[in-house]
Design a protein around this motif. Structure first.
Motif, PDB file in Angstrom:
ATOM      1  N   PHE A   1       0.854  -1.378   0.021  1.00  0.00           N
ATOM      2  CA  PHE A   1      -0.021   0.037  -0.073  1.00  0.00           C
ATOM      3  C   PHE A   1       0.888   1.143  -0.026  1.00  0.00           C
ATOM      4  N   SER A   2       2.099   1.298   0.659  1.00  0.00           N
ATOM      5  CA  SER A   2       2.900   2.338   0.423  1.00  0.00           C
ATOM      6  C   SER A   2       3.472   2.580  -0.897  1.00  0.00           C
ATOM      7  N   SER A   3       3.533   1.368  -1.713  1.00  0.00           N
ATOM      8  CA  SER A   3       4.010   1.792  -3.053  1.00  0.00           C
ATOM      9  C   SER A   3       2.707   2.120  -4.091  1.00  0.00           C
ATOM     10  N   LEU A   4       1.549   1.872  -3.404  1.00  0.00           N
ATOM     11  CA  LEU A   4       0.246   2.487  -4.152  1.00  0.00           C
ATOM     12  C   LEU A   4       0.261   3.878  -4.942  1.00  0.00           C
ATOM     13  N   LYS A   5       0.735   4.616  -3.641  1.00  0.00           N
ATOM     14  CA  LYS A   5       0.573   6.335  -3.930  1.00  0.00           C
ATOM     15  C   LYS A   5       1.945   6.510  -4.805  1.00  0.00           C
ATOM     16  N   GLN A   6       2.857   5.902  -5.067  1.00  0.00           N
ATOM     17  CA  GLN A   6       3.843   6.475  -6.066  1.00  0.00           C
ATOM     18  C   GLN A   6       3.656   6.540  -7.458  1.00  0.00           C
ATOM     19  N   ASP A   7       3.709   7.819  -7.784  1.00  0.00           N
ATOM     20  CA  ASP A   7       3.588   8.054  -9.070  1.00  0.00           C
ATOM     21  C   ASP A   7       4.610   7.529 -10.144  1.00  0.00           C
ATOM     22  N   ASP A   8       4.224   7.573 -11.508  1.00  0.00           N
ATOM     23  CA  ASP A   8       4.861   6.953 -12.664  1.00  0.00           C
ATOM     24  C   ASP A   8       4.733   7.906 -13.797  1.00  0.00           C
ATOM     25  N   ASP A   9       5.479   7.580 -14.746  1.00  0.00           N
ATOM     26  CA  ASP A   9       5.382   8.646 -16.066  1.00  0.00           C
ATOM     27  C   ASP A   9       3.905   8.904 -16.096  1.00  0.00           C
ATOM     28  N   SER A  10       3.084   7.755 -16.532  1.00  0.00           N
ATOM     29  CA  SER A  10       1.757   7.656 -16.905  1.00  0.00           C
ATOM     30  C   SER A  10       0.733   8.339 -15.662  1.00  0.00           C
ATOM     31  N   THR A  11       0.969   8.138 -14.689  1.00  0.00           N
ATOM     32  CA  THR A  11       0.007   8.942 -13.712  1.00  0.00           C
ATOM     33  C   THR A  11       0.358  10.535 -13.598  1.00  0.00           C
ATOM     34  N   ARG A  12       1.729  10.793 -13.857  1.00  0.00           N
ATOM     35  CA  ARG A  12       2.159  12.327 -13.815  1.00  0.00           C
ATOM     36  C   ARG A  12       1.575  12.905 -15.112  1.00  0.00           C
ATOM     37  N   LEU A  13       1.615  12.288 -16.259  1.00  0.00           N
ATOM     38  CA  LEU A  13       0.955  12.707 -17.354  1.00  0.00           C
ATOM     39  C   LEU A  13      -0.440  13.121 -17.171  1.00  0.00           C
ATOM     40  N   LEU A  14      -1.199  12.160 -16.700  1.00  0.00           N
ATOM     41  CA  LEU A  14      -2.696  12.470 -16.288  1.00  0.00           C
ATOM     42  C   LEU A  14      -2.935  13.470 -15.257  1.00  0.00           C
TER      43      LEU A  14
ATOM     44  N   SER B   1      -9.526   6.385 -13.547  1.00  0.00           N
ATOM     45  CA  SER B   1      -8.466   5.786 -14.272  1.00  0.00           C
ATOM     46  C   SER B   1      -7.030   5.510 -13.558  1.00  0.00           C
ATOM     47  N   ILE B   2      -6.767   6.647 -12.879  1.00  0.00           N
ATOM     48  CA  ILE B   2      -5.535   6.874 -12.004  1.00  0.00           C
ATOM     49  C   ILE B   2      -5.724   5.780 -10.929  1.00  0.00           C
ATOM     50  N   LYS B   3      -7.003   5.666 -10.192  1.00  0.00           N
ATOM     51  CA  LYS B   3      -6.957   4.630  -9.296  1.00  0.00           C
ATOM     52  C   LYS B   3      -6.854   3.073  -9.663  1.00  0.00           C
ATOM     53  N   MET B   4      -7.445   2.938 -10.891  1.00  0.00           N
ATOM     54  CA  MET B   4      -7.347   1.623 -11.616  1.00  0.00           C
ATOM     55  C   MET B   4      -6.027   1.288 -12.175  1.00  0.00           C
ATOM     56  N   MET B   5      -5.258   2.378 -12.530  1.00  0.00           N
ATOM     57  CA  MET B   5      -3.952   2.192 -12.826  1.00  0.00           C
ATOM     58  C   MET B   5      -3.032   1.495 -11.723  1.00  0.00           C
ATOM     59  N   GLN B   6      -3.291   2.377 -10.612  1.00  0.00           N
ATOM     60  CA  GLN B   6      -2.703   2.036  -9.503  1.00  0.00           C
ATOM     61  C   GLN B   6      -3.127   0.586  -8.828  1.00  0.00           C
ATOM     62  N   MET B   7      -4.107   0.243  -8.955  1.00  0.00           N
ATOM     63  CA  MET B   7      -4.708  -1.193  -8.558  1.00  0.00           C
ATOM     64  C   MET B   7      -4.180  -2.265  -9.477  1.00  0.00           C
ATOM     65  N   ILE B   8      -4.010  -1.889 -10.783  1.00  0.00           N
ATOM     66  CA  ILE B   8      -3.342  -2.690 -11.760  1.00  0.00           C
ATOM     67  C   ILE B   8      -1.727  -2.821 -11.458  1.00  0.00           C
ATOM     68  N   ARG B   9      -1.107  -1.944 -11.042  1.00  0.00           N
ATOM     69  CA  ARG B   9       0.387  -1.889 -10.732  1.00  0.00           C
ATOM     70  C   ARG B   9       0.332  -2.688  -9.404  1.00  0.00           C
ATOM     71  N   LEU B  10      -0.491  -2.815  -8.539  1.00  0.00           N
ATOM     72  CA  LEU B  10      -0.594  -3.379  -7.381  1.00  0.00           C
ATOM     73  C   LEU B  10      -0.783  -4.795  -7.476  1.00  0.00           C
ATOM     74  N   LEU B  11      -1.356  -5.332  -8.506  1.00  0.00           N
ATOM     75  CA  LEU B  11      -1.448  -6.809  -8.613  1.00  0.00           C
ATOM     76  C   LEU B  11      -0.504  -7.657  -8.939  1.00  0.00           C
ATOM     77  N   PRO B  12       0.534  -7.539  -9.651  1.00  0.00           N
ATOM     78  CA  PRO B  12       1.664  -8.351  -9.835  1.00  0.00           C
ATOM     79  C   PRO B  12       2.422  -8.472  -8.177  1.00  0.00           C
ATOM     80  N   LEU B  13       2.472  -7.245  -7.467  1.00  0.00           N
ATOM     81  CA  LEU B  13       2.953  -7.454  -6.428  1.00  0.00           C
ATOM     82  C   LEU B  13       2.208  -8.180  -5.296  1.00  0.00           C
ATOM     83  N   LEU B  14       0.955  -7.947  -5.397  1.00  0.00           N
ATOM     84  CA  LEU B  14       0.162  -9.205  -4.559  1.00  0.00           C
ATOM     85  C   LEU B  14       0.015 -10.348  -4.999  1.00  0.00           C
TER      86      LEU B  14
END
Length: 116
Positions: free
Chosen positions: A66-79, A97-110
Motif C-alpha cells: 500500500f505504501s507503493s500504491l501512491k507512488q507516481d510513474d510517468d503515466s500518472t504524472r501525465l494524467l 482511471s488513475i486509481k485503476m492504474m494504481q490497482m493494476i500496478r499493485l496486482l503483480p506485487l500481490l
C-alpha cells in the motif's frame, strides 16, 4: 491476465470490498508508533484478542504494497498534468482511471507476495 482483470473488476464493483481496502489503507497510514513492550498502555485491549493472527499477518504483508500504491510513474504524472484542462466529468473519470492504474500496478506485487 484475464483472471487478474476479473478480480480487479470484482473488487471495484463490490462496495463492501472497496470499503475494506479503504479501511486497511487508512489503518496502515494512521497507526501510531508501537509502544515499548515494557510499558503497555493503560486500559488498552489486547490486539491479538481483537484481530486474528492470520489477518494480522496479511496486513503486515500488505503494508509495503500500500505504501507503493501512491507512488507516481510517468503515466500518472501525465494524467495529473492533463487534469486542469478537462471538464468536471472528465476529471472524475481521469481520477478513477488513475486509481485503476494504481490497482493494476499493485496486482503483480500481490501475486508475488502470495496473497492472490
Amino acid at each position: 491476465m484475464d483472471d487478474l482483470a476479473g478480480k480487479i473488476s470484482e473488487i471495484l464493483n463490490n462496495p463492501e470490498s472497496l470499503e475494506k481496502i479503504k479501511g486497511l489503507s487508512g489503518l496502515l497510514g494512521q497507526l501510531p508508533p508501537a509502544p515499548k513492550p515494557e510499558e503497555p498502555p493503560p486500559n488498552s485491549p489486547d490486539l491479538n484478542a481483537l484481530i486474528p493472527t492470520d489477518t494480522l499477518q496479511t496486513v503486515m504483508k500488505l503494508a509495503p504494497l500500500f505504501s507503493s500504491l501512491k507512488q507516481d510513474d510517468d503515466s500518472t504524472r501525465l494524467l495529473h498534468a492533463l487534469r486542469p484542462l478537462l471538464g468536471n466529468e472528465r476529471q472524475r473519470r481521469l481520477d478513477e482511471s488513475i486509481k485503476m492504474m494504481q490497482m493494476i500496478r499493485l496486482l503483480p506485487l500481490l501475486k508475488k507476495s502470495g496473497i492472490l
